[in-house]
Write a protein that holds these residues in place. Structure first.
Motif, PDB file in Angstrom:
ATOM      1  N   VAL A  76      38.640 -65.547  39.534  1.00 45.63           N
ATOM      2  CA  VAL A  76      39.948 -65.031  39.088  1.00 45.63           C
ATOM      3  C   VAL A  76      40.622 -66.044  38.163  1.00 45.63           C
ATOM      4  O   VAL A  76      41.129 -65.689  37.091  1.00 45.63           O
ATOM      5  N   ALA A  77      40.594 -67.325  38.572  1.00 46.51           N
ATOM      6  CA  ALA A  77      41.274 -68.360  37.777  1.00 46.51           C
ATOM      7  C   ALA A  77      40.635 -68.476  36.396  1.00 46.51           C
ATOM      8  O   ALA A  77      41.333 -68.534  35.371  1.00 46.51           O
ATOM      9  N   ALA A  78      39.296 -68.474  36.358  1.00 45.43           N
ATOM     10  CA  ALA A  78      38.604 -68.611  35.073  1.00 45.43           C
ATOM     11  C   ALA A  78      38.866 -67.389  34.191  1.00 45.43           C
ATOM     12  O   ALA A  78      39.112 -67.503  32.990  1.00 45.43           O
ATOM     13  N   HIS A  79      38.822 -66.213  34.814  1.00 44.31           N
ATOM     14  CA  HIS A  79      39.048 -64.965  34.071  1.00 44.31           C
ATOM     15  C   HIS A  79      40.459 -64.948  33.482  1.00 44.31           C
ATOM     16  O   HIS A  79      40.659 -64.651  32.307  1.00 44.31           O
ATOM     17  N   GLU A  80      41.425 -65.278  34.317  1.00 39.40           N
ATOM     18  CA  GLU A  80      42.820 -65.240  33.860  1.00 39.40           C
ATOM     19  C   GLU A  80      43.042 -66.225  32.711  1.00 39.40           C
ATOM     20  O   GLU A  80      43.714 -65.914  31.732  1.00 39.40           O
ATOM     21  N   ALA A  81      42.451 -67.423  32.843  1.00 42.48           N
ATOM     22  CA  ALA A  81      42.614 -68.434  31.797  1.00 42.48           C
ATOM     23  C   ALA A  81      42.066 -67.924  30.462  1.00 42.48           C
ATOM     24  O   ALA A  81      42.632 -68.196  29.403  1.00 42.48           O
ATOM     25  N   LYS A  82      40.970 -67.155  30.510  1.00 49.18           N
ATOM     26  CA  LYS A  82      40.388 -66.645  29.264  1.00 49.18           C
ATOM     27  C   LYS A  82      41.164 -65.436  28.733  1.00 49.18           C
ATOM     28  O   LYS A  82      41.463 -65.334  27.557  1.00 49.18           O
ATOM     29  N   ILE A  83      41.463 -64.498  29.653  1.00 47.37           N
ATOM     30  CA  ILE A  83      41.979 -63.186  29.228  1.00 47.37           C
ATOM     31  C   ILE A  83      43.460 -63.208  28.881  1.00 47.37           C
ATOM     32  O   ILE A  83      43.900 -62.537  27.951  1.00 47.37           O
ATOM     33  N   ARG A  84      44.221 -63.983  29.612  1.00 44.09           N
ATOM     34  CA  ARG A  84      45.676 -63.911  29.453  1.00 44.09           C
ATOM     35  C   ARG A  84      46.146 -64.204  28.021  1.00 44.09           C
ATOM     36  O   ARG A  84      46.874 -63.397  27.438  1.00 44.09           O
ATOM     37  N   PRO A  85      45.704 -65.327  27.415  1.00 45.28           N
ATOM     38  CA  PRO A  85      46.141 -65.559  26.024  1.00 45.28           C
ATOM     39  C   PRO A  85      45.632 -64.477  25.064  1.00 45.28           C
ATOM     40  O   PRO A  85      46.318 -64.117  24.106  1.00 45.28           O
ATOM     41  N   LEU A  86      44.426 -63.931  25.354  1.00 49.02           N
ATOM     42  CA  LEU A  86      43.888 -62.880  24.476  1.00 49.02           C
ATOM     43  C   LEU A  86      44.693 -61.594  24.606  1.00 49.02           C
ATOM     44  O   LEU A  86      44.950 -60.899  23.626  1.00 49.02           O
ATOM     45  N   ASP A  87      45.094 -61.271  25.845  1.00 46.10           N
ATOM     46  CA  ASP A  87      45.948 -60.086  26.082  1.00 46.10           C
ATOM     47  C   ASP A  87      47.238 -60.177  25.278  1.00 46.10           C
ATOM     48  O   ASP A  87      47.657 -59.214  24.634  1.00 46.10           O
ATOM     49  N   VAL A  88      47.885 -61.340  25.351  1.00 47.59           N
ATOM     50  CA  VAL A  88      49.165 -61.524  24.662  1.00 47.59           C
ATOM     51  C   VAL A  88      48.957 -61.422  23.153  1.00 47.59           C
ATOM     52  O   VAL A  88      49.707 -60.721  22.451  1.00 47.59           O
ATOM     53  N   ALA A  89      47.889 -62.070  22.664  1.00 46.30           N
ATOM     54  CA  ALA A  89      47.604 -62.023  21.222  1.00 46.30           C
ATOM     55  C   ALA A  89      47.322 -60.588  20.780  1.00 46.30           C
ATOM     56  O   ALA A  89      47.815 -60.132  19.748  1.00 46.30           O
ATOM     57  N   ALA A  90      46.542 -59.858  21.597  1.00 46.89           N
ATOM     58  CA  ALA A  90      46.203 -58.474  21.250  1.00 46.89           C
ATOM     59  C   ALA A  90      47.452 -57.601  21.270  1.00 46.89           C
ATOM     60  O   ALA A  90      47.642 -56.754  20.402  1.00 46.89           O
ATOM     61  N   GLY A  91      48.312 -57.831  22.251  1.00 49.25           N
ATOM     62  CA  GLY A  91      49.551 -57.056  22.359  1.00 49.25           C
ATOM     63  C   GLY A  91      50.441 -57.269  21.146  1.00 49.25           C
ATOM     64  O   GLY A  91      50.990 -56.319  20.581  1.00 49.25           O
ATOM     65  N   LYS A  92      50.553 -58.521  20.712  1.00 50.04           N
ATOM     66  CA  LYS A  92      51.389 -58.828  19.542  1.00 50.04           C
ATOM     67  C   LYS A  92      50.769 -58.255  18.274  1.00 50.04           C
ATOM     68  O   LYS A  92      51.472 -57.702  17.424  1.00 50.04           O
ATOM     69  N   ALA A  93      49.440 -58.382  18.152  1.00 50.64           N
ATOM     70  CA  ALA A  93      48.761 -57.865  16.956  1.00 50.64           C
ATOM     71  C   ALA A  93      48.895 -56.343  16.881  1.00 50.64           C
ATOM     72  O   ALA A  93      49.123 -55.770  15.815  1.00 50.64           O
ATOM     73  N   TRP A  94      48.769 -55.723  18.037  1.00 43.59           N
ATOM     74  CA  TRP A  94      48.872 -54.258  18.126  1.00 43.59           C
ATOM     75  C   TRP A  94      50.262 -53.805  17.691  1.00 43.59           C
ATOM     76  O   TRP A  94      50.421 -52.857  16.933  1.00 43.59           O
ATOM     77  N   TRP A  95      51.262 -54.512  18.196  1.00 46.34           N
ATOM     78  CA  TRP A  95      52.657 -54.211  17.858  1.00 46.34           C
ATOM     79  C   TRP A  95      52.872 -54.339  16.343  1.00 46.34           C
ATOM     80  O   TRP A  95      53.364 -53.423  15.690  1.00 46.34           O
TER      81      TRP A  95
END
Ligand SMILES: [Zn+2]
Length: 569
Positions: free
Chosen positions: A41-60
């Motif tokens: 979970v910790a490794a996944h979150e560390a990888k995915i979380r910044p990508l989620d935020v970046a994708a959300g901003k790019a999408w917007w």
């Protein structure tokens, strides 16, 4: 009126109990499953979380500017997320942890839940890369064909807006027929590609251990075919009579407008190509009360009054039309830390009042009100259907006379408005529910048996559920003229389930908070509404699957009972 599809498609849901996916085998379980799960979970979150935020901003940004380079950035951000989830190495580790969780070796419910959610998110992306490429290419080909297709009537191209306005306004049955048939012409253009796409999707599903694509999609979203069908059978039972009555009223008016007998009405006499919307046959101007309304201000006042303030959302939002901007509306939670935004194109009418109430319904069911104490993976709505449900629950007030009057919106002829609005509301929900029956059953049957006569299947279902008779001797791929079958597969039923959820939660709230009939509960200025929604619906986040959340919120699993009650009397 859609919520962030990117988030929905990327995260899936937890496994349906009893699903035996052959790719999970017991012998790969880690020696210390709890420690392994925490580490994953910790490794996944560390990888995915910044990508989620970046994708959300790019999408917007892409949706605001409409610029090619911003769409390219959006796609790149999504590709990075996909790259993480499609990596077979971590998935192999995750499978072992999931097997341990299934065997009850991860007693912490939140940890086990995160394992399940991650498992499905990775599973969805384990399709072999070249097969995935073929699927994407085929889907793009179909979408492009839709984009460039123009209906032709008597050799003349007819734009989509003209098709719609003709079906809404023309009293000339022969012209209506031509326009309707021309609008279906795209079906024949994409039929072969769509059939190939269905075959490829089924191939991907069987590679992942599923019988077919429909079963795979349901499982990835924590849904199960037989239970879903039972729910829709119950819904059919409860809506058939009110729908038949409402349709008789509509048909009488349509026949009169078109100068034909009721028994001679055809598919082209309805006001949209699929009879998925209520025809505009009631003489009522629902827009009039909103001509001078300040829609964002009304929303801000209302939501603050029920204890779910949205000022921060409105500040971060982009609410009016501009060049290049997406013409639709959506709400997105950028970072699961309170940066929640709405994209809209408000004009002062009833549609945009409803839409803003809807999008802000999504907004309050987000990290604004889901506790920060929940782990990142669980700090989101339980399911697409629950967030659509909350949005629909609030959206319905734009057609309530009592709500508008108490909000200080002047209605010139309140009795006429009330009567017409109630009828439109009722007809819209009934017509939409019958249309969803067709979509769900068609897609299920198509993926189960793609070689059958799909033209016949489509019209059999339209006749049975929508009570629209097939045009004489018609044998054409009319199903293929519905773009969602290509670009949003196995998705429509969630909107219908959202409506059921909206009614069920509203009925529970009316009873438990106000002790009144559901039609009398209009929420305004009562902070107990916010308390109820937070405690019963928002605070569990994604730690409960959708049906457990429904039970938590209302005391019962999801059913069409409350929805059907709204049509009685
Ligand atoms: Zn929505």
């Amino acid at each position: 009126m859609t919520v962030d599809r990117r988030a929905f498609l990327a995260t899936g849901g937890a496994a349906v109990a009893g699903l035996l996916n052959p790719v999970v085998s017991a012998q790969d379980q880690p020696a210390d499953p709890v420690a392994a799960a925490k580490e994953f979970v910790a490794a996944h979150e560390a990888k995915i979380r910044p990508l989620d935020v970046a994708a959300g901003k790019a999408w917007w940004t892409a949706n605001i500017t409409g610029k090619d380079e911003d769409f390219a950035k959006k796609e790149e951000a999504q590709n990075q997320i996909d790259a993480v989830l499609s990596d077979p190495k971590p998935f192999a580790v995750l499978k072992g942890i999931k097997a341990a969780a299934d065997a009850g070796k991860i007693p912490d419910a939140q940890l086990a839940r995160q394992v399940n959610l991650m498992y499905l998110a990775y599973l969805e992306k384990q399709v072999p890369p070249d097969l995935l490429k073929k699927i994407t290419a085929k889907a793009n080909a179909v979408e492009q064909a839709f984009n460039v297709y123009r209906a032709k009537v008597d050799g003349q191209e007819v734009p989509d807006s003209k098709v719609r306005s003709t079906l809404k306004e023309s009293a000339d049955s022969a012209l209506r027929q031509k326009v309707w048939e021309a609008s279906k012409g795209v079906g024949a253009v994409v039929e072969a590609d769509l059939k190939e796409l269905v075959k490829l999707r089924n191939e991907a599903a069987t590679k992942l251990g599923f019988k077919h694509f429909h079963e795979m999609m349901l499982t990835l979203n924590e849904q199960d075919g037989p239970a879903l069908l039972k729910l829709f059978d119950d819904l059919d039972e409860l809506t058939r009579k009110p729908f038949t009555d409402a349709k008789a009223d509509i048909d009488a008016r349509l026949a009169k407008k078109s100068g034909v007998k009721v028994e001679d009405l055809q598919a082209w006499h309805y006001h949209d190509p699929f009879f998925q919307e209520s025809p505009a046959v009631f003489d009522a101007n629902l827009d009039a009360p909103f001509a001078k309304a300040d829609i964002p201000k009304l929303c801000a006042t209302f939501y603050a009054g029920v204890g779910l303030p949205v000022d921060r959302v409105l500040t971060n939002s982009d609410l009016y039309e501009k060049k290049g901007k997406s013409p639709h509306a959506f709400c997105t939670d950028i970072d699961r830390e309170g940066d929640v935004r709405v994209l809209a194109n408000i004009v002062p009418n009833e549609y945009w009042m409803a839409t803003m109430l809807h999008e802000l319904g999504h907004a309050v069911y987000s990290s604004l009100n889901i506790p920060a104490a929940l782990p990142y993976l669980l700090r989101a709505e339980a399911h697409i259907l629950t967030t659509e449900g909350v949005a629909m629950q609030f959206e319905r007030f734009s057609k309530s006379r009592a709500w508008l009057e108490k909000m200080g919106v002047a209605i010139e002829n309140p009795d006429a408005f009330e009567q017409a609005a109630a009828k439109v509301q009722r007809n819209q929900l009934l017509i939409f529910s019958r249309w969803c029956q067709v979509m769900l059953r068609f897609e299920k049957s198509m993926y189960e048996n793609p070689a059958q006569d799909l033209n016949k299947l489509w019209w059999d279902l339209v006749e049975k559920y929508q009570q629209v008779k097939r045009p004489k001797d018609r044998n054409a791929p009319d199903y293929a003229a519905k773009i969602h079958i290509c670009s949003a597969p196995v998705y429509y039923h969630n909107y219908m389930m959202g409506q059921l959820f909206a009614s069920q939660v509203h009925h529970a709230l009316a009873k438990d908070v106000f002790g009144v009939e559901p039609s009398k509960a209009i929420y305004i200025g009562d902070k107990r509404v916010g308390e109820f929604m937070k405690k019963r619906v928002f605070e569990p986040g994604r730690s409960l699957p959708w049906n457990a959340l429904t039970k938590h919120a209302t005391g019962e699993e999801l059913s069409p009972k409350a929805f059907a009650k709204d049509f009685q009397g």
